[in-house]
Design an enzyme around this catalytic site. Structure first.
Site, mmCIF file in Angstrom:
data_model
loop_
_atom_site.group_PDB
_atom_site.id
_atom_site.type_symbol
_atom_site.label_atom_id
_atom_site.label_comp_id
_atom_site.label_asym_id
_atom_site.label_seq_id
_atom_site.Cartn_x
_atom_site.Cartn_y
_atom_site.Cartn_z
ATOM 1 N N ASP A 1 36.967 47.416 40.676
ATOM 2 C CA ASP A 1 36.578 46.058 40.273
ATOM 3 C C ASP A 1 35.777 46.098 38.980
ATOM 4 O O ASP A 1 35.118 47.090 38.676
ATOM 5 C CB ASP A 1 35.732 45.409 41.382
ATOM 6 C CG ASP A 1 35.734 43.901 41.314
ATOM 7 O OD1 ASP A 1 36.385 43.266 42.175
ATOM 8 O OD2 ASP A 1 35.087 43.321 40.399
ATOM 9 N N VAL B 1 41.268 45.489 35.047
ATOM 10 C CA VAL B 1 42.711 45.685 35.250
ATOM 11 C C VAL B 1 43.534 45.487 33.980
ATOM 12 O O VAL B 1 44.673 45.946 33.903
ATOM 13 C CB VAL B 1 43.285 44.752 36.360
ATOM 14 C CG1 VAL B 1 42.804 45.139 37.730
ATOM 15 C CG2 VAL B 1 43.008 43.283 36.049
ATOM 16 N N TYR C 1 47.703 29.669 34.830
ATOM 17 C CA TYR C 1 47.613 30.256 36.175
ATOM 18 C C TYR C 1 48.982 30.228 36.852
ATOM 19 O O TYR C 1 49.468 31.238 37.364
ATOM 20 C CB TYR C 1 46.579 29.488 37.009
ATOM 21 C CG TYR C 1 46.269 30.150 38.338
ATOM 22 C CD1 TYR C 1 45.466 31.279 38.401
ATOM 23 C CD2 TYR C 1 46.792 29.645 39.534
ATOM 24 C CE1 TYR C 1 45.180 31.901 39.610
ATOM 25 C CE2 TYR C 1 46.512 30.257 40.754
ATOM 26 C CZ TYR C 1 45.699 31.382 40.788
ATOM 27 O OH TYR C 1 45.429 31.993 41.991
ATOM 28 N N LYS D 1 51.266 33.475 37.897
ATOM 29 C CA LYS D 1 51.530 33.720 39.319
ATOM 30 C C LYS D 1 53.037 33.674 39.621
ATOM 31 O O LYS D 1 53.541 34.423 40.466
ATOM 32 C CB LYS D 1 50.750 32.727 40.188
ATOM 33 C CG LYS D 1 49.232 32.935 40.112
ATOM 34 C CD LYS D 1 48.828 34.347 40.522
ATOM 35 C CE LYS D 1 47.332 34.568 40.530
ATOM 36 N NZ LYS D 1 46.966 35.928 40.967
HETATM 37 N N1 LIG Z 1 40.926 31.837 46.448
HETATM 38 C C1 LIG Z 1 42.063 31.208 46.418
HETATM 39 O O1 LIG Z 1 42.137 30.028 46.792
HETATM 40 C C2 LIG Z 1 43.300 31.905 45.947
HETATM 41 C C3 LIG Z 1 44.550 31.294 46.198
HETATM 42 C C4 LIG Z 1 45.712 31.918 45.782
HETATM 43 C C5 LIG Z 1 45.640 33.139 45.150
HETATM 44 N N2 LIG Z 1 44.427 33.719 44.908
HETATM 45 C C6 LIG Z 1 44.422 35.004 44.204
HETATM 46 O O2 LIG Z 1 43.702 35.960 44.955
HETATM 47 C C7 LIG Z 1 43.229 36.977 44.083
HETATM 48 C C8 LIG Z 1 41.777 37.261 44.391
HETATM 49 O O3 LIG Z 1 41.004 36.121 44.043
HETATM 50 P P1 LIG Z 1 39.779 35.591 44.904
HETATM 51 O O4 LIG Z 1 40.119 34.252 45.356
HETATM 52 O O5 LIG Z 1 39.346 36.598 45.875
HETATM 53 O O6 LIG Z 1 38.716 35.414 43.709
HETATM 54 P P2 LIG Z 1 37.245 35.985 43.504
HETATM 55 O O7 LIG Z 1 36.836 35.469 42.172
HETATM 56 O O8 LIG Z 1 36.388 35.665 44.683
HETATM 57 O O9 LIG Z 1 37.450 37.560 43.464
HETATM 58 C C9 LIG Z 1 38.123 38.169 42.403
HETATM 59 C C10 LIG Z 1 37.683 39.613 42.286
HETATM 60 O O10 LIG Z 1 38.382 40.181 41.177
HETATM 61 C C11 LIG Z 1 37.445 40.767 40.282
HETATM 62 N N3 LIG Z 1 37.956 40.703 38.905
HETATM 63 C C12 LIG Z 1 38.045 39.628 38.080
HETATM 64 N N4 LIG Z 1 38.536 39.995 36.890
HETATM 65 C C13 LIG Z 1 38.797 41.314 36.956
HETATM 66 C C14 LIG Z 1 39.342 42.259 36.054
HETATM 67 N N5 LIG Z 1 39.686 41.924 34.803
HETATM 68 N N6 LIG Z 1 39.474 43.537 36.471
HETATM 69 C C15 LIG Z 1 39.102 43.916 37.722
HETATM 70 N N7 LIG Z 1 38.560 43.070 38.609
HETATM 71 C C16 LIG Z 1 38.423 41.777 38.237
HETATM 72 C C17 LIG Z 1 36.151 39.994 40.484
HETATM 73 O O11 LIG Z 1 35.006 40.719 40.080
HETATM 74 C C18 LIG Z 1 36.189 39.733 41.986
HETATM 75 O O12 LIG Z 1 35.628 40.813 42.704
HETATM 76 C C19 LIG Z 1 43.493 36.488 42.665
HETATM 77 O O13 LIG Z 1 44.646 37.122 42.151
HETATM 78 C C20 LIG Z 1 43.729 35.014 42.859
HETATM 79 O O14 LIG Z 1 44.525 34.446 41.847
HETATM 80 C C21 LIG Z 1 43.263 33.127 45.275
#
Ligand SMILES: NC(=O)c1ccc[n+]([C@@H]2O[C@H](COP(=O)([O-])OP(=O)(O)OC[C@H]3O[C@@H](n4cnc5c(N)ncnc54)[C@H](O)[C@@H]3O)[C@@H](O)[C@H]2O)c1
Length: 291
Positions: A37, A64, A157, A161
């Site tokens: 992370d 990443v 976004y 996706k």
């Molecule tokens: N929360 C939702 O409603 C939702 C819905 C659909 C998809 N998603 C997807 O789920 C995944 C996780 O998101 P989440 O909801 O847990 O969000 P979040 O913001 O709570 O967690 C994201 C994590 O990724 C890390 N991160 C961000 N940029 C980064 C980078 N450049 N390199 C490495 N780490 C990085 C952050 O530090 C954090 O720990 C994402 O791909 C998001 O698009 C989330």
């Protein structure tokens, strides 16, 4: 013993939210966990939490969007656990929202670099390691319900996706021979801090003031929707359930099914009209050339 026990999973964005929930669920299956992370402080917290729950964990700082940093994760993972069997390309940001007129190139670039290139690099670096041992494995890409159909005011976004869904479909065919299963997770709203994604936006991607104002308004709305979402812990458990059944598309929100059915039906109806067009009769039953 589960099919996961003793194997190693690399999880990007594993310090909190959905990534951490997947790490916990895979740790419960006795997988070795490599948490990667960009957020060093939360990474340390997540590491301690997983370790105290009895998992074997390695934490590595990773952006990443930087391919060279993925190489470091690979080296550290092999050094610690010997093999890699699974990569969970989870790190993602909610960026680039707003009306068409307000689109900002830097916000787009950030979203593409993290949500799309982060997935590409994760697979590019980890798949050779999975192939190396010949035991097979998994690539799990975290897309979104937004990857299943266009979401208004969410261009970057949605585009990234949708690309992740398409990549997963492409790779699932490509990696079949190596016995690497590809799955794509498509959640709708989950209670995480995704609406605060800006916290991880590097300076070089910062936009001008006008674009920031638009983003602020839409992120308040995003926060409300995310807070009405499901608990993250369900998502990790659902991923394990779906992987155990060999599912490729992993859904967490069955209530969204009618919307996706409408899209599929609209596409099918469009094919029906094309099949009736006098212009296209010569190819209606033509054999397909596919790779
Ligand atoms: N929360 C939702 O409603 C939702 C819905 C659909 C998809 N998603 C997807 O789920 C995944 C996780 O998101 P989440 O909801 O847990 O969000 P979040 O913001 O709570 O967690 C994201 C994590 O990724 C890390 N991160 C961000 N940029 C980064 C980078 N450049 N390199 C490495 N780490 C990085 C952050 O530090 C954090 O720990 C994402 O791909 C998001 O698009 C989330």
């Amino acid at each position: 013993m589960s099919q996961f026990a003793g194997k190693t999973a690399v999880i990007s964005g594993g310090a909190e939210g959905i990534g951490l929930s997947i790490a916990k669920a895979l740790g419960e299956q006795k997988m070795n966990i490599v948490l990667a992370d960009i957020d060093e402080i939360n990474l340390e917290k997540a590491y301690l939490e997983l370790e105290s729950a009895g998992a074997s964990v390695l934490a590595v700082v990773l952006n990443v969007a930087e391919e060279a940093q993925w190489q470091e994760v690979a080296e550290r993972a092999i050094e610690r656990f010997g093999k890699v069997h699974m990569v969970v390309n989870n790190a993602g940001v909610g960026g680039g929202s707003g009306p068409i007129e307000g689109q900002d190139a830097k916000a787009w670039q950030w979203t593409i670099d993290v949500n799309l290139m982060g997935v590409v690099y994760g697979a590019k670096v980890m798949v050779p390691l999975i192939k190396q041992h010949g035991e097979g494995g998994w690539v799990i890409n975290v897309a979104s319900m937004a990857g299943m159909g266009g979401v208004p005011y969410s261009g970057a976004y949605t585009a990234t996706k949708t690309a992740v869904v398409a990549l997963s479909e492409s790779w699932s065919v490509e990696l079949k021979q190596a016995d690497i299963k590809v799955s794509v997770l498509c959640p709708a709203f989950v209670q995480t801090r995704i609406y605060e994604s800006q916290r991880n936006r590097p300076d070089r991607y910062q936009s001008d003031a006008v674009a920031e104002a638009d983003d602020g308004a839409s992120s308040t709305k995003a926060k409300e929707m995310v807070e009405r979402g499901i608990e993250p812990s369900i998502v990790g458990k659902r991923v394990v359930e779906a992987l155990s059944q060999g599912e490729m598309y992993i859904f967490t929100h069955p209530n969204y099914r009618p919307i996706i059915q409408q899209r599929s039906a609209a596409i099918d109806a469009a094919f029906e009209r094309a099949a009736k067009s006098p212009l296209l009769q010569h190819i209606v039953n033509q054999e397909l050339d596919m790779l």
